[in-house]
Design an enzyme around this catalytic site. Structure first.
Site, PDB file in Angstrom:
ATOM      1  N   CYS A  48     -20.482 -10.321 -44.937  1.00  0.00           N
ATOM      2  CA  CYS A  48     -20.974 -11.640 -44.520  1.00  0.00           C
ATOM      3  C   CYS A  48     -21.039 -11.806 -43.004  1.00  0.00           C
ATOM      4  O   CYS A  48     -21.761 -12.667 -42.505  1.00  0.00           O
ATOM      5  CB  CYS A  48     -20.113 -12.737 -45.133  1.00  0.00           C
ATOM      6  SG  CYS A  48     -20.098 -12.723 -46.944  1.00  0.00           S
ATOM      7  N   HIS A  52     -21.459 -19.135 -41.039  1.00  0.00           N
ATOM      8  CA  HIS A  52     -21.714 -18.454 -42.306  1.00  0.00           C
ATOM      9  C   HIS A  52     -21.496 -19.450 -43.431  1.00  0.00           C
ATOM     10  O   HIS A  52     -20.486 -20.148 -43.481  1.00  0.00           O
ATOM     11  CB  HIS A  52     -20.772 -17.250 -42.442  1.00  0.00           C
ATOM     12  CG  HIS A  52     -20.739 -16.697 -43.831  1.00  0.00           C
ATOM     13  ND1 HIS A  52     -21.882 -16.365 -44.522  1.00  0.00           N
ATOM     14  CD2 HIS A  52     -19.692 -16.426 -44.665  1.00  0.00           C
ATOM     15  CE1 HIS A  52     -21.547 -15.908 -45.719  1.00  0.00           C
ATOM     16  NE2 HIS A  52     -20.237 -15.941 -45.832  1.00  0.00           N
ATOM     17  N   ASN A  90     -23.886 -18.794 -51.016  1.00  0.00           N
ATOM     18  CA  ASN A  90     -23.460 -17.816 -50.013  1.00  0.00           C
ATOM     19  C   ASN A  90     -24.393 -16.615 -50.105  1.00  0.00           C
ATOM     20  O   ASN A  90     -24.367 -15.871 -51.082  1.00  0.00           O
ATOM     21  CB  ASN A  90     -22.010 -17.411 -50.300  1.00  0.00           C
ATOM     22  CG  ASN A  90     -21.474 -16.372 -49.318  1.00  0.00           C
ATOM     23  OD1 ASN A  90     -22.224 -15.763 -48.553  1.00  0.00           O
ATOM     24  ND2 ASN A  90     -20.175 -16.155 -49.350  1.00  0.00           N
TER      25      ASN A  90
END
Length: 325
Positions: free
Chosen positions: A115, A252, A282
């Protein structure tokens, strides 16, 4: 004294057409819309079609970024693609994007920091530009993360989605002050001791399989808030800015609770936080550039704004970058 800065010349994004809602998931696994929203803030996510590869998503976002920059593939020196879900074990998915753009020169490679990948890729590209080894770099975050999910695990399958975002970084001579446009500072970290907290239980070098995402959610949350806040404070200390100076925080998009807790910890006003997790989930390395492009296209982020990027991912990896738009 003048310096060479990495200035954002353009940005673009792409989301697959298929949308998977919480109601859809409730038919697949023991969960509910209320349960998902309360714990994550996510309402829906986009899922790549069976014939859509990571490179397809990346290529679509890249073309939009180049168009936004008024550039074409011939103007690029390099492509850096952050992804956890490459088309193949090798070659790098960036080379597929390179071929798709008709770019037959320069270099193209992938960055793997889960990520945190896009923030890592921005830092790497910035260093190439600062050293004079490239003048224009296409930086991409792209994922078909749904391919890594165990659809019987309600703790992970509800979190993730697919998508891609890209920016073009271009070398420009600036004055060398905090008022410059471009990447002002970037800070990267990792700590491999925490691998078991968030990982995929497979790979060509261990099981000869792709594997599925495994996560200890509470531990990830705890480390995320602390690590992200420290990386942000590091960026502020390096430049002398304070949280009040930040125009937009583009984090993020892991979980709305993490975003809220991080903003509160560093003293950022909630209205300065760009949040797309509710509509996209996500998307791992794609989440920061997707959120960036959304905020640019709807007019929130404007030229001259001070934009703070951050991310944390499996490894653990984490980092921040401060960019004058």
């Amino acid at each position: 004294m003048s310096v060479i800065r990495s200035v954002v010349a353009g940005c673009g994004s792409f989301l697959p057409e298929k949308v998977l809602t919480n109601a859809d998931l409730a038919k697949m696994v023991d969960t509910s819309d209320e349960w998902i929203v309360e714990r994550t803030g996510i309402h829906r996510r986009h899922i790549a079609a069976d014939d859509e590869k990571t490179s397809d998503l990346a290529l679509a976002a890249s073309r939009k970024a180049l168009e936004d920059a008024g550039m074409n593939a011939d103007d690029l020196d390099m492509i850096i693609l952050a992804t956890t879900t490459p088309d193949n074990t090798f070659p790098a998915t960036a080379t597929a994007v390179q071929a798709g753009l008709g770019m037959h020169h320069g270099a193209a490679f992938d960055v793997q920091a889960v990520c945190s990948g896009f923030v890592y890729a921005v830092a790497v590209a910035n260093n190439f530009i600062a050293m004079g080894q490239a003048r224009a770099i296409l930086v991409i975050g792209a994922e078909t993360f749904s391919r890594l999910l165990d659809w019987d695990d309600r703790g992970t399958c509800v979190l993730f989605g697919d998508g891609a975002g890209a920016i073009v970084l271009k070398a420009e001579e600036q004055s060398g002050t905090n008022e410059d446009r471009g990447v002002l500072t970037a800070h990267l970290h990792s700590d491999g001791r925490y691998k078991e907290k968030l990982y995929v239980d497979g790979g060509p070098g261990s099981t000869s399989t792709v594997g599925h995402v495994r996560m200890e959610g509470r531990e990830v949350f705890r480390h995320a808030v602390v690590n992200i806040a420290e990386a942000i404070e590091e960026a502020l200390a390096a430049t002398g800015f304070t949280a009040d100076d930040i125009d937009w925080f583009v984090p993020h998009q892991a979980n709305k609770r993490i975003l809220d807790a991080t903003a509160k910890r560093i003293g950022l006003a909630p209205e300065k936080v760009v949040i797309t997790v509710g509509e996209q989930g996500n998307t791992s390395a794609a989440s920061v550039p997707l959120a960036l492009d959304a905020a640019v296209k709807d007019g929130r982020i404007k030229r001259g704004d001070l934009v703070l990027l951050e991310a944390m991912g499996g490894g653990f990896t984490w980092g921040s970058a401060l960019v004058r738009w």
